[in-house]
Design an enzyme around this catalytic site. Structure first.
Site, PDB file in Angstrom:
ATOM      1  N   GLU A 263       0.883  -1.180   0.000  1.00  0.00           N
ATOM      2  CA  GLU A 263       0.000   0.000   0.000  1.00  0.00           C
ATOM      3  C   GLU A 263       0.909   1.214   0.000  1.00  0.00           C
ATOM      4  OE1 GLU A 263      -3.220  -0.128  -0.293  1.00  0.00           O
ATOM      5  OE2 GLU A 263      -3.538  -2.267   0.068  1.00  0.00           O
ATOM      6  N   CYS A 297      -1.849   9.417   2.382  1.00  0.00           N
ATOM      7  CA  CYS A 297      -1.532   8.763   1.108  1.00  0.00           C
ATOM      8  C   CYS A 297      -2.537   9.089   0.016  1.00  0.00           C
ATOM      9  CB  CYS A 297      -1.459   7.265   1.321  1.00  0.00           C
ATOM     10  SG  CYS A 297      -2.962   6.590   2.051  1.00  0.00           S
TER      11      CYS A 297
HETATM   12  P1  NAD Z   1       8.547   4.715   4.487  1.00  0.00           P
HETATM   13  O1  NAD Z   1       8.384   3.966   3.217  1.00  0.00           O
HETATM   14  O2  NAD Z   1       9.724   5.610   4.644  1.00  0.00           O
HETATM   15  O3  NAD Z   1       8.603   3.689   5.739  1.00  0.00           O
HETATM   16  C1  NAD Z   1       7.556   2.804   6.008  1.00  0.00           C
HETATM   17  C2  NAD Z   1       8.078   1.675   6.890  1.00  0.00           C
HETATM   18  O4  NAD Z   1       9.053   0.913   6.181  1.00  0.00           O
HETATM   19  C3  NAD Z   1       8.734   2.108   8.180  1.00  0.00           C
HETATM   20  O5  NAD Z   1       8.308   1.246   9.223  1.00  0.00           O
HETATM   21  C4  NAD Z   1      10.214   1.913   7.884  1.00  0.00           C
HETATM   22  O6  NAD Z   1      11.005   1.693   9.047  1.00  0.00           O
HETATM   23  C5  NAD Z   1      10.187   0.683   7.008  1.00  0.00           C
HETATM   24  N1  NAD Z   1      11.347   0.482   6.123  1.00  0.00           N
HETATM   25  C6  NAD Z   1      12.150   1.421   5.579  1.00  0.00           C
HETATM   26  N2  NAD Z   1      13.080   0.835   4.778  1.00  0.00           N
HETATM   27  C7  NAD Z   1      12.834  -0.497   4.816  1.00  0.00           C
HETATM   28  C8  NAD Z   1      13.427  -1.623   4.171  1.00  0.00           C
HETATM   29  N3  NAD Z   1      14.456  -1.496   3.326  1.00  0.00           N
HETATM   30  N4  NAD Z   1      12.924  -2.847   4.423  1.00  0.00           N
HETATM   31  C9  NAD Z   1      11.852  -3.001   5.242  1.00  0.00           C
HETATM   32  N5  NAD Z   1      11.252  -1.967   5.893  1.00  0.00           N
HETATM   33  C10 NAD Z   1      11.742  -0.727   5.667  1.00  0.00           C
HETATM   34  O7  NAD Z   1       7.178   5.506   4.693  1.00  0.00           O
HETATM   35  P2  NAD Z   1       6.789   6.637   5.745  1.00  0.00           P
HETATM   36  O8  NAD Z   1       7.603   7.863   5.460  1.00  0.00           O
HETATM   37  O9  NAD Z   1       6.777   6.079   7.131  1.00  0.00           O
HETATM   38  O10 NAD Z   1       5.249   6.876   5.348  1.00  0.00           O
HETATM   39  C11 NAD Z   1       4.845   7.707   4.311  1.00  0.00           C
HETATM   40  C12 NAD Z   1       4.515   6.934   3.056  1.00  0.00           C
HETATM   41  O11 NAD Z   1       3.509   5.951   3.306  1.00  0.00           O
HETATM   42  C13 NAD Z   1       3.922   7.813   1.961  1.00  0.00           C
HETATM   43  O12 NAD Z   1       4.500   7.476   0.728  1.00  0.00           O
HETATM   44  C14 NAD Z   1       2.440   7.464   1.973  1.00  0.00           C
HETATM   45  O13 NAD Z   1       1.763   7.723   0.769  1.00  0.00           O
HETATM   46  C15 NAD Z   1       2.490   6.012   2.307  1.00  0.00           C
HETATM   47  N6  NAD Z   1       1.201   5.550   2.838  1.00  0.00           N
HETATM   48  C16 NAD Z   1       0.401   4.754   2.043  1.00  0.00           C
HETATM   49  C17 NAD Z   1      -0.854   4.347   2.501  1.00  0.00           C
HETATM   50  C18 NAD Z   1      -1.746   3.469   1.671  1.00  0.00           C
HETATM   51  O14 NAD Z   1      -2.674   2.866   2.218  1.00  0.00           O
HETATM   52  N7  NAD Z   1      -1.534   3.334   0.377  1.00  0.00           N
HETATM   53  C19 NAD Z   1      -1.276   4.736   3.769  1.00  0.00           C
HETATM   54  C20 NAD Z   1      -0.441   5.535   4.547  1.00  0.00           C
HETATM   55  C21 NAD Z   1       0.800   5.928   4.072  1.00  0.00           C
END
Ligand code: NAD
Length: 494
Positions: A263, A297
């Site tokens: 997502e 998002c």
């Molecule tokens: P992010 O992608 O930076 O991090 C999300 C999670 O992934 C965190 O827990 C982080 O520690 C982990 N992570 C980072 N690198 C990783 C790796 N290499 N392997 C495994 N895990 C890893 O996102 P963010 O800044 O926390 O959140 C914002 C983003 O989330 C935006 O792009 C937003 O659009 C998206 N989002 C999407 C939805 C949806 O339902 N489509 C909902 C909410 C947020």
């Protein structure tokens, strides 16, 4: 600082355990820049313990073998233990991620807890198998064979659930409950910026007496995330976050061929037709930008406005934004909180510079509010006359920055909406709802509203994206099936 938000132990195999190296990290309130709590920084050995527990609970424990009614009963108790924590869920969410109290209550209590209830109920009511239509097959020798088949649903196995910072408690619930309802066991890793609300979930699971290893919590950063997506003991990764990290996770999960549900981000379009109720359009646009300070998002960050009403729309929108009150979201009267951390605000600032360099017209905001010395605040910002091919219209900024783009025909509006790598949310505002419906069918996005509406925020409506917005669906019956394998059992009926 409330002492119960100081966490030094992870929840693994039904017990609270210190991490291998006993490291913890302070959690900062983004509105005050003050510490609000702390959480353990898990490492690979902690993940390994949690996965061993989840594997055991799945392979040998009762959870996947419980009847639907029994699993439903336990998940119902888990839900009730969360309901009892509703006020704390609101307080923690405001402190760790920065929404106002009404927004936190709406998302994390009024929206998330019905999702928990829905999946607790579905554990009992969703069919575990369905009969397929019988068929008659020609058999060798000229006879006919009457064949019957049943489609059965099995849990996938051990699930890694990795969540972002922006709506943390809701995201954790939206992954944990359907995964458990389907009979899987779970290791949850929340964002390192917002780990605190996940502890409420683990506490409630412990109080509900879920069997050991069914739900495990390992807080931490990339080391935990990487281990959770590469370890062969994991069968499925469910991830919500940015498309950049989503792509990495797909690659990390590839060598062990895990299933992935992603997502991801969005750059959704709000189409304002020439016959739209402009006051209502502006009202919903202001609500959208302020709700999570642009960190949502599915937020419509591209406003496609018919050129005949664009000037009026921009004037009304920028005027309405002046009535927002930025500040500490824990205070009454505040209507817009901060961004999550300093680096996120710097990212937004870089995009604002890119917008100006690209020739877009800045008509509101564009900087840090002068009256707020502390906190990662950023003014609601509007660019007009934006080229849809420019960086600020194509890339997800994840801050309160709106691009207004003019159009002259419905076809042009649809083609601008679809000229994006993403496809997550969207909206159409028009008094001609039939025309809006036809346009909605043509926009390539996972969910789209007409004249407002709840978007994807009900337990029954599947939520997910097209293109770089992700793979798979959460919520609804589809959200349960994401966590299941389909098995066909054939038998000779005659
Ligand atoms: P992010 O992608 O930076 O991090 C999300 C999670 O992934 C965190 O827990 C982080 O520690 C982990 N992570 C980072 N690198 C990783 C790796 N290499 N392997 C495994 N895990 C890893 O996102 P963010 O800044 O926390 O959140 C914002 C983003 O989330 C935006 O792009 C937003 O659009 C998206 N989002 C999407 C939805 C949806 O339902 N489509 C909902 C909410 C947020």
């Amino acid at each position: 600082m409330p002492s119960n938000w100081q966490h030094s132990e992870l929840f693994i195999d039904g017990a609270w355990r210190r991490t291998a190296r006993e490291r913890t990290e302070t959690v900062i309130n983004p509105a005050t820049e003050e510490p609000v709590g702390s959480a353990p920084v898990g490492e690979e050995p902690d993940v390994s313990l949690a996965l061993a527990a989840a594997r055991r609970a799945f392979d040998e424990g009762p959870w996947p073998r419980l009847s639907g009614a029994d699993r439903s009963l336990l998940l119902g108790r888990f839900h009730d233990a969360l309901v009892a924590r509703a006020e704390e869920i609101v307080a923690v969410s405001v402190a760790e991620s920065g929404p106002t109290r009404p927004v936190a209550r709406f998302m994390h209590v009024n929206t998330a807890l019905p999702v928990a209830r829905y999946y607790a109920d579905l554990a009992a009511s969703a069919p575990r198998s369905e009969s397929l239509p019988h068929s008659v097959l020609p058999a060798p020798g000229g006879a006919s064979l009457l064949a019957g088949q049943v489609k059965a649903y099995d849990a996938v196995g051990v699930v890694s659930a990795i969540t972002p910072f922006n709506v943390p408690f809701f995201m954790n619930v939206v992954k944990v409950f359907p995964a458990l309802a389907a009979g899987n066991t779970v290791v949850l890793k929340p964002s390192p910026f917002t780990p605190l609300s996940a502890f409420l979930l683990a506490e409630a699971a412990a109080e509900a007496e879920l069997p050991p290893g069914v739900l495990n919590l390992v807080t931490g950063g990339n080391e935990v995330g990487t281990a959770l997506t590469t370890d062969p003991r994991v069968d499925l990764v469910t991830f919500t976050g940015s498309d950049a990290v989503g792509a990495k996770i797909m690659a990390q999960a590839a060598s062990t061929l895990k299933r992935v549900t992603l997502e991801l981000g969005g750059k959704s379009a709000l189409i304002v037709r020439e016959d739209a109720d402009l006051a209502a359009a502006i009202g919903s646009a202001v609500g959208g930008i302020s709700t999570f300070s642009g960190q949502a998002c599915a937020l419509a960050t591209r406003h496609l406005v018919h050129n005949s009403v664009r000037e009026q729309y921009v004037a009304g929108f920028t005027e309405a934004l002046k009535r927002l009150t930025l500040g500490d979201p824990a205070e009454d009267g505040v209507t817009m909180g901060p961004l999550i951390h300093a680096a996120q605000r710097e990212r937004v600032e870089r995009y604002v510079r890119a917008g100006l360099d690209g020739g877009a017209e800045l008509v509101a905001g564009g900087g840090r509010p002068a009256h707020l010395e502390r906190g990662f605040f950023f003014e609601p910002t509007v660019f007009d006359n934006v080229d849809n091919r420019s960086v600020i219209a194509q890339e997800e900024i994840f801050g309160p920055v709106i691009c207004v783009i003019g159009f002259d025909s419905d076809d042009e509006a649809v083609s601008l909406a679809n000229d994006s790598a993403y496809g997550l949310g969207g909206g159409i505002l028009s008094r001609d709802t039939g025309r809006a419906f036809e346009m909605a069918r043509r926009v390539r996005t996972g969910q789209i509203s007409i004249n407002g509406g709840v978007g994807g925020l009900t337990p029954v409506a599947p939520f997910g994206g097209y293109g770089r917005s992700g793979i798979g669906r959460e919520l609804g019956i589809e959200g349960l099936r994401e966590y299941q394998e389909t098995k066909v059992i054939s038998f000779k009926a005659g």
